[in-house]
Design a protein around this motif. Structure first.
Motif, PDB file in Angstrom:
ATOM      1  N   GLN A  61      -1.960  -0.025   0.774  1.00 42.48           N
ATOM      2  CA  GLN A  61      -0.603  -0.077   0.239  1.00 42.48           C
ATOM      3  C   GLN A  61       0.118   1.252   0.455  1.00 42.48           C
ATOM      4  O   GLN A  61       1.302   1.283   0.767  1.00 42.48           O
ATOM      5  CB  GLN A  61      -0.630  -0.412  -1.257  1.00 42.48           C
ATOM      6  CG  GLN A  61      -1.060  -1.825  -1.533  1.00 42.48           C
ATOM      7  CD  GLN A  61      -1.297  -2.099  -3.009  1.00 42.48           C
ATOM      8  OE1 GLN A  61      -1.354  -1.174  -3.826  1.00 42.48           O
ATOM      9  NE2 GLN A  61      -1.450  -3.359  -3.361  1.00 42.48           N
ATOM     10  N   GLY A  62      -0.602   2.357   0.297  1.00 40.01           N
ATOM     11  CA  GLY A  62      -0.014   3.678   0.504  1.00 40.01           C
ATOM     12  C   GLY A  62       0.434   3.890   1.938  1.00 40.01           C
ATOM     13  O   GLY A  62       1.495   4.462   2.191  1.00 40.01           O
ATOM     14  N   ALA A  64       1.339   1.539   4.089  1.00 40.40           N
ATOM     15  CA  ALA A  64       2.515   0.703   4.330  1.00 40.40           C
ATOM     16  C   ALA A  64       3.762   1.283   3.679  1.00 40.40           C
ATOM     17  O   ALA A  64       4.812   1.419   4.321  1.00 40.40           O
ATOM     18  CB  ALA A  64       2.259  -0.712   3.816  1.00 40.40           C
ATOM     19  N   LEU A  65       3.635   1.654   2.421  1.00 40.42           N
ATOM     20  CA  LEU A  65       4.792   2.190   1.702  1.00 40.42           C
ATOM     21  C   LEU A  65       5.205   3.550   2.244  1.00 40.42           C
ATOM     22  O   LEU A  65       6.397   3.813   2.453  1.00 40.42           O
ATOM     23  CB  LEU A  65       4.454   2.297   0.206  1.00 40.42           C
ATOM     24  CG  LEU A  65       5.614   2.355  -0.765  1.00 40.42           C
ATOM     25  CD1 LEU A  65       6.505   1.136  -0.604  1.00 40.42           C
ATOM     26  CD2 LEU A  65       5.097   2.429  -2.180  1.00 40.42           C
ATOM     27  N   ALA A  68       6.826   3.150   5.745  1.00 40.96           N
ATOM     28  CA  ALA A  68       8.194   2.630   5.643  1.00 40.96           C
ATOM     29  C   ALA A  68       9.150   3.706   5.148  1.00 40.96           C
ATOM     30  O   ALA A  68      10.274   3.848   5.658  1.00 40.96           O
ATOM     31  CB  ALA A  68       8.222   1.425   4.710  1.00 40.96           C
ATOM     32  N   THR A  69       8.707   4.486   4.172  1.00 44.21           N
ATOM     33  CA  THR A  69       9.543   5.578   3.662  1.00 44.21           C
ATOM     34  C   THR A  69       9.784   6.627   4.748  1.00 44.21           C
ATOM     35  O   THR A  69      10.896   7.118   4.917  1.00 44.21           O
ATOM     36  CB  THR A  69       8.882   6.222   2.426  1.00 44.21           C
ATOM     37  OG1 THR A  69       8.655   5.207   1.446  1.00 44.21           O
ATOM     38  CG2 THR A  69       9.751   7.313   1.843  1.00 44.21           C
ATOM     39  N   GLY A 103       1.326   8.775   2.068  1.00 47.42           N
ATOM     40  CA  GLY A 103       1.183   7.551   1.276  1.00 47.42           C
ATOM     41  C   GLY A 103      -0.263   7.134   1.119  1.00 47.42           C
ATOM     42  O   GLY A 103      -0.696   6.744   0.029  1.00 47.42           O
ATOM     43  N   GLY A 107      -2.089   7.065  -2.369  1.00 51.43           N
ATOM     44  CA  GLY A 107      -2.614   5.754  -2.759  1.00 51.43           C
ATOM     45  C   GLY A 107      -4.107   5.811  -3.025  1.00 51.43           C
ATOM     46  O   GLY A 107      -4.604   5.222  -3.984  1.00 51.43           O
TER      47      GLY A 107
END
Length: 169
Positions: A61-62, A64-65, A68-69, A103, A107
């Motif tokens: 998740q880290g 991906a997030l 994207a950021t 991230g 994460g």
């Protein structure tokens, strides 16, 4: 690989299950036992921190997030006046990779401190003294392994089969 969960009532049955899995040619590194804190597992393969925590999903998740950021930050940087189109690709790549790296690190740090969401539903049974056995098997062997365990140890319930697990933990 698929992860099969068996909730087992006591340590003697847990030992039987682990023996059956080993006889079925499931390597010991693919068998994990979770018990109430302080319960001696003797020679049973104890689940590691990776199985007990949410480290892997949190890192995913880290990435991906954070990626994207980073991509968004790169797009903003490219839109600002001094950036040229030659440098734009490098800026986007660098900010996306940096965001994904930060991230995943953040994460992972959070995930190490959070209990595994997949075994959350078994917490009450584990605290009551039962044992949770996790077995990572090839998808085509799931039914065979479940039947083998139930044939030799009928009191064991197959709680659930996880659709997919990462290959590296």
């Amino acid at each position: 690989m698929r992860r099969i969960y068996f909730l087992v009532p006591n340590i003697s049955v847990t030992k039987k299950i682990v023996d059956e899995l080993l006889l079925a040619k499931i390597e010991e590194k693919h068998i994990h036992v979770i018990a109430k804190r302080g319960t001696p597992l003797e020679d049973l393969p104890e689940a590691s921190l990776l199985q007990k925590s949410d480290f892997i999903p949190a890192v995913e998740q880290g990435v991906a997030l954070g990626g994207a950021t980073g991509l968004l930050a790169g797009l903003v940087a490219v839109a600002l006046p001094p950036a040229s189109t030659v440098v734009a690709g490098g800026v986007l790549l660098a900010t996306t990779l940096a965001g994904a790296g930060v991230g995943s690190w953040l994460g992972g740090m959070v995930g190490m401190n959070v209990g595994n969401r997949r075994i959350k539903e078994f917490e009450d049974a584990i605290e009551a003294g039962e044992f949770l056995v996790l077995a990572d098997v090839a998808p085509e062997r799931v039914d065979q392994i479940e039947a083998l365990i139930k044939q030799h140890i009928p009191q064991v319930e197959v709680e659930k089969t996880e659709p997919r697990i990462p290959a590296f933990p």
